[in-house]
Design an enzyme around this catalytic site. Sequence first.
Site, PDB file in Angstrom:
ATOM      1  NE  ARG A  36      -2.470  -1.084   3.328  1.00 13.13           N
ATOM      2  CZ  ARG A  36      -3.081  -1.783   4.264  1.00 13.13           C
ATOM      3  NH1 ARG A  36      -4.355  -1.990   4.173  1.00 13.13           N
ATOM      4  NH2 ARG A  36      -2.435  -2.254   5.295  1.00 13.13           N
ATOM      5  N   GLY A  96       3.974 -20.663  12.261  1.00 16.31           N
ATOM      6  CA  GLY A  96       5.073 -19.750  11.909  1.00 16.31           C
ATOM      7  C   GLY A  96       6.286 -20.479  11.376  1.00 16.31           C
ATOM      8  N   GLY A 107       1.898  -4.377  22.029  1.00 18.03           N
ATOM      9  CA  GLY A 107       1.870  -4.783  20.613  1.00 18.03           C
ATOM     10  C   GLY A 107       1.862  -6.289  20.429  1.00 18.03           C
ATOM     11  CD  GLU A 116      -3.270  -7.999  15.097  1.00 16.30           C
ATOM     12  OE1 GLU A 116      -3.440  -6.827  14.756  1.00 16.30           O
ATOM     13  OE2 GLU A 116      -2.371  -8.733  14.638  1.00 16.30           O
ATOM     14  CE  LYS A 137      -2.115 -19.570  12.965  1.00 15.04           C
ATOM     15  NZ  LYS A 137      -1.642 -18.797  14.126  1.00 15.04           N
ATOM     16  N   GLY A 193       6.242 -13.750  13.875  1.00 18.45           N
ATOM     17  CA  GLY A 193       7.438 -12.903  13.848  1.00 18.45           C
ATOM     18  C   GLY A 193       8.091 -12.950  12.485  1.00 18.45           C
TER      19      GLY A 193
HETATM   20  N1  HSE Z   1      -2.024 -14.049  15.400  1.00 16.26           N
HETATM   21  C1  HSE Z   1      -1.243 -15.238  15.418  1.00 16.26           C
HETATM   22  C2  HSE Z   1      -0.876 -15.589  16.844  1.00 16.26           C
HETATM   23  C3  HSE Z   1       0.052 -15.151  14.668  1.00 16.26           C
HETATM   24  O1  HSE Z   1      -1.159 -14.846  17.794  1.00 16.26           O
HETATM   25  O2  HSE Z   1      -0.303 -16.644  17.014  1.00 16.26           O
HETATM   26  C4  HSE Z   1      -0.039 -15.392  13.209  1.00 16.26           C
HETATM   27  O3  HSE Z   1      -0.579 -16.631  12.877  1.00 16.26           O
END
Ligand code: HSE
Length: 431
Positions: A46, A137, A190, A193, A208, A305
Amino acid sequence: MREPLRLGIAGLGTVGAGVLILLEEQQELLRQRCGRDLRVTAVSSRNRNKNRGVALPSNVIWCDDARDLAKSSEVDVVIELIGGAEGVARQLVESALDAGKHVVTANKALLALHGSQLAARAEKADRALCYEAAVGGGIPVIKAIREGLAANRFERVYGILNGTCNYILTKMEDTGADFETVLSEAQDLGYAEADPSFDVDGIDTAHKLSILASLAYGAHVDMSAVYIEGIRHVGAMDIQFAREFGYRIKLLGLARRTAHGIEQRVHPCMTPLGSPISEVGGVTNAVVTVGNYAGQSVFEGPGAGAGPTASAVIADIVDIARNQILPPFAAPSSQLEHARASPMELHQGAYYLRLTVLDQPGVMAGITAIMAEHGVSIDSIIQRGRAPGAGVPVVLITHDTEEARMNQVLTRLKGLKQVVETPVRIRIEKV
Ligand code: HSE
């Protein structure tokens, strides 16, 4: 040396920048491992002017509309790091596959909701659809289940798939603080969210889990089959009581095949202290598989991360660079099963119940009578405190029973005038 593999990256947020950094810093290593260069030829984001801590490669094509990456003759692989199950991300992935490009994505929502049709599209185009970064991740769990454990039938697959929830539950245990306090601190730092609902209401874990269940059981991805409960109702008191009974509360995603179909559930679980999963703290993720030949395998690592997620994205790119193209799920799409969902009402297990009741004679007798009427056997009871006329906690642990019976018991208990708060139910998982 073979011609370079040309990459088009859509989304230059934390993960996109991490991918650029890794490609630059590990360039030689990757060239050696792939036998060719990995070259970023096009990007889309963006904001063109944001400082991302990494320079864009020279002569890179900038696409204001990410969907243009699918049309570019300078791109062999589209790397979708935009997120979201619909809109630009979905349009980009579909059009890239239809245009004969490979796709690498970290988008678990997209795969959970549209994985089957995208896999069929990829196979039709004879292109890769890779998503190692979508679950866990940096943990290479997709490859582990699809490839390393391909010879196994799975008794169960389960895990801590959301770092935000695991961080909150760990912090609640460490500090004794309640859910709202820890969530608000996590948002300030942080770690959570501003709108935490996808994480704390279990939806991210369900996305997942549906992907892992598909891989483990050779079935079409079916997010609608997942029973979902988040962690908002877990109280500081529940975490303390869990410890007294020898458990630690974790938000787990669990899948297994039952006589009634595939059971997929996401909810807080009491896990035995000392079990591998109960020892996974903070933002760390873990997946446990139980295969009929391999036995139990435990995969643990950072679930999010820039570095870990980029590592998973680039592992997929390396596969494509080496021409290792596999069906996206456990088998070619035509071989995947349209499996029945095992109803949650048939789930069997032990339960923790915390009731807040008026401190009056006969209350306990009323509770135990209801449980006896529904055939639910009690393993232990704790009643604490003395507060005539006020609410005190009563905690019960049941023997194994059926979820449907517990639902009936809860409905009856909620109706008792001496039960003054909504009861808390947490399933005990002997993992
Ligand atoms: N929002 C996810 C978590 C990270 O808190 O694990 C990305 O999948």
